[in-house]
Design a protein around this motif. Structure first.
Motif, PDB file in Angstrom:
ATOM      1  N   GLN A   6      -5.010  40.662 -19.812  1.00 24.27           N
ATOM      2  CA  GLN A   6      -6.341  41.236 -19.998  1.00 24.27           C
ATOM      3  C   GLN A   6      -6.436  41.669 -21.453  1.00 24.27           C
ATOM      4  N   ALA A   7      -7.584  41.415 -22.090  1.00 28.64           N
ATOM      5  CA  ALA A   7      -7.805  41.808 -23.480  1.00 28.64           C
ATOM      6  C   ALA A   7      -9.227  42.330 -23.602  1.00 28.64           C
ATOM      7  N   ALA A   8      -9.362  43.626 -23.870  1.00 29.29           N
ATOM      8  CA  ALA A   8     -10.674  44.266 -23.881  1.00 29.29           C
ATOM      9  C   ALA A   8     -11.322  43.958 -22.537  1.00 29.29           C
ATOM     10  N   ASP A   9     -12.536  43.409 -22.542  1.00 27.69           N
ATOM     11  CA  ASP A   9     -13.218  43.097 -21.287  1.00 27.69           C
ATOM     12  C   ASP A   9     -13.075  41.627 -20.905  1.00 27.69           C
ATOM     13  N   LEU A  10     -12.091  40.956 -21.493  1.00 33.07           N
ATOM     14  CA  LEU A  10     -11.859  39.535 -21.222  1.00 33.07           C
ATOM     15  C   LEU A  10     -10.584  39.347 -20.417  1.00 33.07           C
ATOM     16  N   THR A  11     -10.611  38.355 -19.541  1.00 32.57           N
ATOM     17  CA  THR A  11      -9.448  38.009 -18.728  1.00 32.57           C
ATOM     18  C   THR A  11      -8.995  36.610 -19.119  1.00 32.57           C
ATOM     19  N   LEU A  66     -10.696  32.226 -21.550  1.00 36.32           N
ATOM     20  CA  LEU A  66     -11.034  33.649 -21.617  1.00 36.32           C
ATOM     21  C   LEU A  66     -12.372  33.827 -20.915  1.00 36.32           C
ATOM     22  N   ARG A  67     -12.370  34.668 -19.879  1.00 33.93           N
ATOM     23  CA  ARG A  67     -13.580  34.903 -19.087  1.00 33.93           C
ATOM     24  C   ARG A  67     -14.085  36.323 -19.333  1.00 33.93           C
ATOM     25  N   ASP A  68     -15.409  36.451 -19.337  1.00 35.75           N
ATOM     26  CA  ASP A  68     -15.982  37.783 -19.439  1.00 35.75           C
ATOM     27  C   ASP A  68     -16.007  38.422 -18.051  1.00 35.75           C
ATOM     28  N   SER A  69     -16.518  39.641 -17.959  1.00 37.11           N
ATOM     29  CA  SER A  69     -16.500  40.365 -16.679  1.00 37.11           C
ATOM     30  C   SER A  69     -17.350  39.686 -15.608  1.00 37.11           C
ATOM     31  N   GLY A  70     -18.292  38.823 -16.021  1.00 43.35           N
ATOM     32  CA  GLY A  70     -19.096  38.072 -15.060  1.00 43.35           C
ATOM     33  C   GLY A  70     -18.483  36.745 -14.665  1.00 43.35           C
ATOM     34  N   GLY A  71     -17.311  36.412 -15.223  1.00 41.66           N
ATOM     35  CA  GLY A  71     -16.626  35.170 -14.885  1.00 41.66           C
ATOM     36  C   GLY A  71     -16.972  33.992 -15.773  1.00 41.66           C
ATOM     37  N   LYS A  72     -17.846  34.197 -16.759  1.00 44.96           N
ATOM     38  CA  LYS A  72     -18.244  33.106 -17.659  1.00 44.96           C
ATOM     39  C   LYS A  72     -17.137  32.832 -18.675  1.00 44.96           C
ATOM     40  N   TRP A  73     -16.891  31.546 -18.949  1.00 49.38           N
ATOM     41  CA  TRP A  73     -15.906  31.151 -19.950  1.00 49.38           C
ATOM     42  C   TRP A  73     -16.495  31.405 -21.331  1.00 49.38           C
ATOM     43  N   VAL A  74     -15.888  32.328 -22.067  1.00 55.77           N
ATOM     44  CA  VAL A  74     -16.401  32.704 -23.385  1.00 55.77           C
ATOM     45  C   VAL A  74     -15.364  32.498 -24.489  1.00 55.77           C
ATOM     46  N   GLY A  75     -14.226  31.908 -24.149  1.00 56.14           N
ATOM     47  CA  GLY A  75     -13.207  31.671 -25.167  1.00 56.14           C
ATOM     48  C   GLY A  75     -12.131  30.736 -24.682  1.00 56.14           C
ATOM     49  N   ILE A  76     -11.385  30.246 -25.664  1.00 56.86           N
ATOM     50  CA  ILE A  76     -10.282  29.327 -25.388  1.00 56.86           C
ATOM     51  C   ILE A  76      -9.141  29.597 -26.362  1.00 56.86           C
ATOM     52  N   LEU A  77      -7.937  29.472 -25.848  1.00 55.16           N
ATOM     53  CA  LEU A  77      -6.722  29.405 -26.647  1.00 55.16           C
ATOM     54  C   LEU A  77      -6.058  28.090 -26.269  1.00 55.16           C
ATOM     55  N   GLU A  78      -5.800  27.248 -27.257  1.00 54.21           N
ATOM     56  CA  GLU A  78      -5.116  25.975 -27.001  1.00 54.21           C
ATOM     57  C   GLU A  78      -3.865  25.980 -27.851  1.00 54.21           C
TER      58      GLU A  78
END
Length: 171
Positions: A6-11, A66-78
């Motif tokens: 978990q990072a801030a409000d992102l999972t 990386l998902r926000d609290s609503g489950g939307k994909w808002v980031g990627i680490l590759e």
């Protein structure tokens, strides 16, 4: 899927390579990044192409959503692991959607990712910073990465430029 961290409000969650196409809408949404670093918007197959750009000598690849609290994909680490040596990881891409940038989330993601990598036995994290992206260079320097070597020029999309290889010890 169980969260990696978990990072801030992102999972953060692991995504199998077979599901890489799920990242395509996010890549297309991050048009500013692609214009800056490729000189063009994301191609329709940009997500699939990520997998083909991995070095063949790596131990394997790792995709993280990386998902926000609503489950939307808002980031990627590759990333790839055991490259160029055992216990070394190479972060090929960290990308956050424009609407989640600038609120300390990038720093939170990297701090949590580094802690997760340590738990995986990683001792070093490397990455490359595109010359036309000075914001990224400031970010990674602030995160404690040190300059190693300028490489290139390389061709990315319709642009040609150098890339600064940077690293950070995780032990």
């Amino acid at each position: 899927m169980s969260p990696l961290f978990q990072a801030a409000d992102l999972t953060a969650e692991h995504v199998p390579d077979a599901d890489v196409e799920l990242f395509q809408p996010l890549l297309e949404h991050c048009e500013d990044f692609f214009l800056r670093c490729y000189g063009r918007p994301a191609n329709p197959d940009e997500a699939k192409v990520m997998l083909t750009e991995r070095p063949p000598t790596a131990g394997g690849g790792h995709l993280t959503a990386l998902r926000d609290s609503g489950g939307k994909w808002v980031g990627i680490l590759e990333s790839v692991f055991d490259f160029p040596a055992p216990a070394e990881w190479y972060l090929g891409l960290m990308l956050l959607a424009p609407e989640v940038r600038g609120h300390g989330r990038g720093e939170a993601v990297i701090r949590a990712y580094e802690a997760w990598l340590r738990g995986q036995g990683a001792r070093l994290l490397r990455l490359g910073v595109a010359e036309p992206n000075p914001d990224a260079l400031r970010f990674w320097t602030r995160m404690g990465f040190r300059e190693e070597l300028w490489v290139g020029p390389i061709k990315q999309g319709v642009l040609e430029y150098r890339v600064l290889r940077m690293s950070k010890a995780l032990v």
